[in-house]
Design a protein around this motif. Structure first.
Motif, mmCIF file in Angstrom:
data_model
loop_
_atom_site.group_PDB
_atom_site.id
_atom_site.type_symbol
_atom_site.label_atom_id
_atom_site.label_comp_id
_atom_site.label_asym_id
_atom_site.label_seq_id
_atom_site.Cartn_x
_atom_site.Cartn_y
_atom_site.Cartn_z
ATOM 1 N N LYS A 1 -68.916 24.848 32.824
ATOM 2 C CA LYS A 1 -68.433 26.198 33.090
ATOM 3 C C LYS A 1 -68.677 27.079 31.874
ATOM 4 O O LYS A 1 -68.771 26.603 30.740
ATOM 5 C CB LYS A 1 -66.959 26.183 33.448
ATOM 6 C CG LYS A 1 -66.063 25.647 32.346
ATOM 7 C CD LYS A 1 -64.622 25.603 32.808
ATOM 8 C CE LYS A 1 -63.760 25.028 31.700
ATOM 9 N NZ LYS A 1 -62.363 24.960 32.075
ATOM 10 N N PHE A 2 -68.783 28.374 32.144
ATOM 11 C CA PHE A 2 -68.914 29.368 31.084
ATOM 12 C C PHE A 2 -67.526 29.893 30.752
ATOM 13 O O PHE A 2 -66.744 30.206 31.649
ATOM 14 C CB PHE A 2 -69.825 30.522 31.518
ATOM 15 C CG PHE A 2 -71.281 30.184 31.451
ATOM 16 C CD1 PHE A 2 -71.962 30.242 30.251
ATOM 17 C CD2 PHE A 2 -71.967 29.798 32.585
ATOM 18 C CE1 PHE A 2 -73.292 29.922 30.176
ATOM 19 C CE2 PHE A 2 -73.303 29.475 32.528
ATOM 20 C CZ PHE A 2 -73.973 29.537 31.318
ATOM 21 N N PRO B 1 -78.577 32.194 41.260
ATOM 22 C CA PRO B 1 -79.298 31.449 40.221
ATOM 23 C C PRO B 1 -78.851 31.901 38.829
ATOM 24 O O PRO B 1 -78.343 33.015 38.654
ATOM 25 C CB PRO B 1 -80.761 31.826 40.452
ATOM 26 C CG PRO B 1 -80.821 32.448 41.800
ATOM 27 C CD PRO B 1 -79.453 32.990 42.096
ATOM 28 N N LEU B 2 -79.034 31.052 37.841
ATOM 29 C CA LEU B 2 -78.684 31.404 36.472
ATOM 30 C C LEU B 2 -79.689 32.400 35.922
ATOM 31 O O LEU B 2 -80.891 32.304 36.212
ATOM 32 C CB LEU B 2 -78.695 30.149 35.592
ATOM 33 C CG LEU B 2 -77.773 29.004 35.992
ATOM 34 C CD1 LEU B 2 -78.010 27.811 35.091
ATOM 35 C CD2 LEU B 2 -76.334 29.425 35.921
ATOM 36 N N ASP B 3 -79.213 33.362 35.125
ATOM 37 C CA ASP B 3 -80.158 34.252 34.462
ATOM 38 C C ASP B 3 -80.736 33.537 33.228
ATOM 39 O O ASP B 3 -80.384 32.394 32.936
ATOM 40 C CB ASP B 3 -79.519 35.595 34.118
ATOM 41 C CG ASP B 3 -78.405 35.507 33.088
ATOM 42 O OD1 ASP B 3 -78.369 34.552 32.311
ATOM 43 O OD2 ASP B 3 -77.556 36.427 33.075
ATOM 44 N N GLU B 4 -81.621 34.200 32.517
ATOM 45 C CA GLU B 4 -82.338 33.551 31.412
ATOM 46 C C GLU B 4 -81.402 33.101 30.291
ATOM 47 O O GLU B 4 -81.529 31.985 29.765
ATOM 48 C CB GLU B 4 -83.395 34.513 30.864
ATOM 49 C CG GLU B 4 -84.351 33.857 29.894
ATOM 50 C CD GLU B 4 -85.488 34.772 29.515
ATOM 51 O OE1 GLU B 4 -85.959 34.650 28.372
ATOM 52 O OE2 GLU B 4 -85.913 35.597 30.346
ATOM 53 N N VAL C 1 -77.283 26.413 29.195
ATOM 54 C CA VAL C 1 -77.104 25.154 29.929
ATOM 55 C C VAL C 1 -78.116 24.117 29.466
ATOM 56 O O VAL C 1 -77.764 22.968 29.187
ATOM 57 C CB VAL C 1 -77.219 25.399 31.451
ATOM 58 C CG1 VAL C 1 -77.269 24.081 32.214
ATOM 59 C CG2 VAL C 1 -76.060 26.239 31.940
ATOM 60 N N PHE C 2 -79.381 24.503 29.346
ATOM 61 C CA PHE C 2 -80.412 23.551 28.942
ATOM 62 C C PHE C 2 -80.235 23.083 27.501
ATOM 63 O O PHE C 2 -80.513 21.928 27.191
ATOM 64 C CB PHE C 2 -81.799 24.147 29.138
ATOM 65 C CG PHE C 2 -82.276 24.107 30.564
ATOM 66 C CD1 PHE C 2 -81.471 23.659 31.592
ATOM 67 C CD2 PHE C 2 -83.542 24.532 30.894
ATOM 68 C CE1 PHE C 2 -81.894 23.615 32.909
ATOM 69 C CE2 PHE C 2 -83.997 24.487 32.201
ATOM 70 C CZ PHE C 2 -83.173 24.039 33.203
ATOM 71 N N PHE D 1 -79.952 24.707 39.514
ATOM 72 C CA PHE D 1 -78.655 25.066 38.942
ATOM 73 C C PHE D 1 -78.230 26.401 39.533
ATOM 74 O O PHE D 1 -79.013 27.345 39.588
ATOM 75 C CB PHE D 1 -78.755 25.168 37.418
ATOM 76 C CG PHE D 1 -79.086 23.869 36.756
ATOM 77 C CD1 PHE D 1 -78.094 22.946 36.469
ATOM 78 C CD2 PHE D 1 -80.389 23.546 36.427
ATOM 79 C CE1 PHE D 1 -78.387 21.744 35.878
ATOM 80 C CE2 PHE D 1 -80.697 22.350 35.824
ATOM 81 C CZ PHE D 1 -79.700 21.440 35.550
ATOM 82 N N ARG D 2 -76.980 26.472 39.964
ATOM 83 C CA ARG D 2 -76.441 27.700 40.533
ATOM 84 C C ARG D 2 -75.103 28.014 39.877
ATOM 85 O O ARG D 2 -74.355 27.121 39.489
ATOM 86 C CB ARG D 2 -76.229 27.558 42.050
ATOM 87 C CG ARG D 2 -77.506 27.457 42.846
ATOM 88 C CD ARG D 2 -78.227 28.798 42.852
ATOM 89 N NE ARG D 2 -79.394 28.803 43.680
ATOM 90 C CZ ARG D 2 -80.635 28.748 43.228
ATOM 91 N NH1 ARG D 2 -80.859 28.640 41.949
ATOM 92 N NH2 ARG D 2 -81.658 28.795 44.058
#
Length: 187
Positions: free
Chosen positions: A80-81, A3-6, A12-13, A45-46
């Motif tokens: 993507k990051f 999972p995405l961290d904070e 993303v949001f 979201f993963r």
């Protein structure tokens, strides 16, 4: 696949909110009717190898049987990051953005190919534009037959576009469906 961290979720949001506005709620609360469960699940979201995927919970549960090293992709890759930590949306997110877009721009048939080759949208190629667009807003670019072609960032407001020179840039190109051919090795 995790999972995405904070911090990642915020990035993303914020990017998705730029294009969808309050319709971001529809993306997050979208029910999933995949898998054997009778009750509809949710999408989540993963993160996997610096790419963010939009995937149903039931598919994530079933993917736990696959080793991380063997897992290539899962669900829809929406972005993507970068190595610097910033988040970029990819062309794969176009379907998600198009169905929830807040601001839209339609291109004349003569300027569609120019946009699909990676060029910015000029005022002369603009067919229609939604109201209340501000500079810096995310817009989804459509053909006149309502086919989503890509997305970008508005450089002018809707009112400024009316009195702009025909060669003035209205939307800065970010991504388009022509990337499937131009960058097929990287996608």
């Amino acid at each position: 696949m995790r999972p995405l961290d904070e911090k990642e979720t915020t990035a993303v949001f914020e990017k998705l909110h730029k294009f969808t506005g309050n319709n971001l709620k529809n993306i997050v609360e979208n029910p999933s009717h995949e898998g054997p469960e009778l009750n509809p699940g949710r999408y989540c979201f993963r993160l996997h190898k610096n790419k963010v995927y939009y995937v149903s919970d039931s598919l994530v549960k079933r993917a736990t049987n696959v080793a991380r090293s063997n897992l290539v992709a899962l669900g829809t890759c929406i972005g993507k990051f970068t190595h610097g930590g910033s988040f970029h949306l990819t062309v794969h997110s176009l379907g998600l953005l198009a169905s929830n877009a807040k601001h839209k721009v339609w291109l004349k048939p003569t300027s569609e190919m120019s946009f699909l080759y990676g060029n910015h949208v000029l005022k002369g190629g603009l067919g229609r534009i939604t109201e209340n667009i501000a500079p810096g807003d995310g817009v989804v670019v459509y053909s006149m037959s309502d086919v989503p072609l890509g997305f970008g960032i508005a450089t002018k407001s809707t009112q400024d576009c009316r009195k702009l020179d025909p060669n003035g840039i209205v939307v800065l190109h970010q991504s388009d469906i022509g990337e499937y051919l131009r960058m097929e090795d990287e996608l």
